[in-house]
Design an enzyme around this catalytic site. Sequence first.
Site, PDB file in Angstrom:
ATOM      1  N   CYS B  86      11.730   6.103  -3.281  1.00 21.28           N
ATOM      2  CA  CYS B  86      10.490   5.640  -2.729  1.00 21.28           C
ATOM      3  C   CYS B  86      10.333   5.710  -1.117  1.00 21.28           C
ATOM      4  O   CYS B  86      10.723   6.433  -0.568  1.00 21.28           O
ATOM      5  CB  CYS B  86       9.758   4.367  -3.487  1.00 21.28           C
ATOM      6  SG  CYS B  86       8.030   4.388  -2.974  1.00 21.28           S
ATOM      7  N   HIS B 203      10.405   5.291  -9.558  1.00 18.04           N
ATOM      8  CA  HIS B 203      11.496   4.161  -9.442  1.00 18.04           C
ATOM      9  C   HIS B 203      12.326   4.232 -10.739  1.00 18.04           C
ATOM     10  O   HIS B 203      11.880   3.466 -11.605  1.00 18.04           O
ATOM     11  CB  HIS B 203      10.784   3.169  -9.339  1.00 18.04           C
ATOM     12  CG  HIS B 203       9.959   2.758  -8.028  1.00 18.04           C
ATOM     13  ND1 HIS B 203      10.618   2.161  -6.950  1.00 18.04           N
ATOM     14  CD2 HIS B 203       8.676   3.110  -7.359  1.00 18.04           C
ATOM     15  CE1 HIS B 203      10.052   2.372  -5.837  1.00 18.04           C
ATOM     16  NE2 HIS B 203       8.683   2.702  -6.167  1.00 18.04           N
ATOM     17  N   GLU B 205      14.614   2.405 -11.028  1.00 19.61           N
ATOM     18  CA  GLU B 205      15.206   1.002 -11.288  1.00 19.61           C
ATOM     19  C   GLU B 205      14.081   0.170 -11.960  1.00 19.61           C
ATOM     20  O   GLU B 205      14.607  -0.965 -12.426  1.00 19.61           O
ATOM     21  CB  GLU B 205      15.602   0.324  -9.926  1.00 19.61           C
ATOM     22  CG  GLU B 205      14.338  -0.163  -9.004  1.00 19.61           C
ATOM     23  CD  GLU B 205      13.732   0.978  -8.182  1.00 19.61           C
ATOM     24  OE1 GLU B 205      13.854   2.270  -8.659  1.00 19.61           O
ATOM     25  OE2 GLU B 205      12.615   0.392  -7.436  1.00 19.61           O
TER      26      GLU B 205
END
Lengths: 90, 234
Positions: B86, B203, B205
């Site tokens: 990002c 994302h 994560e």
Amino acid sequence: MSRFNVEVRVTPRPGLLDPQGKAVQHALDSLGYAGVESVRVGKLLALELEADDSAAARAMAEEMCRKLLANPVTEDFRIQVAEVDVVEAE
Amino acid sequence: MRIAVITFPGSNCDHDCYRALKLTDGVTPEFRWHRDTDLGGVDAVLLPGGFSYGDYLRAGAIARLSPIMEAVVDFARDGGPVVGICNGFQVLCESGLLPGALLRNESLRFQSYPVHIRVETTSTPFTSHYRKGQVLRIPIAHGEGNYHAPPEVLAELEGDDRIVFRYSTGDGSLAPEANPNGSAHHIAGIVNEARNVLGMMPHPERAVEELLGSTDGRGLFQSLVHHLSAGATP
């Protein structure tokens, strides 16, 4: 050394989609300004700096644009240099 | 192995990245502050999402001048694996480690929801645990994720198998409505020419635990660990 007001105009490159400009155009259209054919939104950076002369001030601003102020992939820049008049105290 | 997560002022996914790494077998995550000048001998680097320096001027433009970025650029040029997620992707583009730029989303809206991305290549240090063509469900959260590059750069990315992820539908087709930001060629993630630097808008994560609704992001971190432990030249 003299003082200069340097204005740097950073604009999206021609042909590049500018969704912000489009949104402003639509908003103008809804206000009744039907004749607006295009709107591009950029930014203006106003710098005050010291340099030997106006050419040196411009060269410095150009270097700043290449290093930081504009993204060469997406943006163009234009530089205007004006010397600040210093009024001598009598 | 040790993997650094860089925190810039305004980063807000650094702790998520740290946790995702912590959940990955064999990884010890460490934070590095933007003012640090040394990576401290880590094996890989993660640039997290967020709004570094308030996105002033352009997203990522100021962060790339942080003291730590000099060390990150050297690390990457020496072949060390670097992942930018990002805002981290934006920083990598601004720093010249990846080509192109990320423009305002075509919709002008901040887009925040899970999307589908298709794995386009498994020959990177970051995707060996996936299958080519596999569709992952991973969240996005960005206002400026609209990937743009000149036509010759896009052709190079295509020709050199450097597009790592593309936005797709759940069954893996590239419908326009599956492109959340207007990215050229549906690009969600790319690698550099040496294939050791990955930038991606989604994302991973945020997709590492059942509780989060998806575990599809795990493979990326596992691939990286596999790559590092295989002693492959980075």
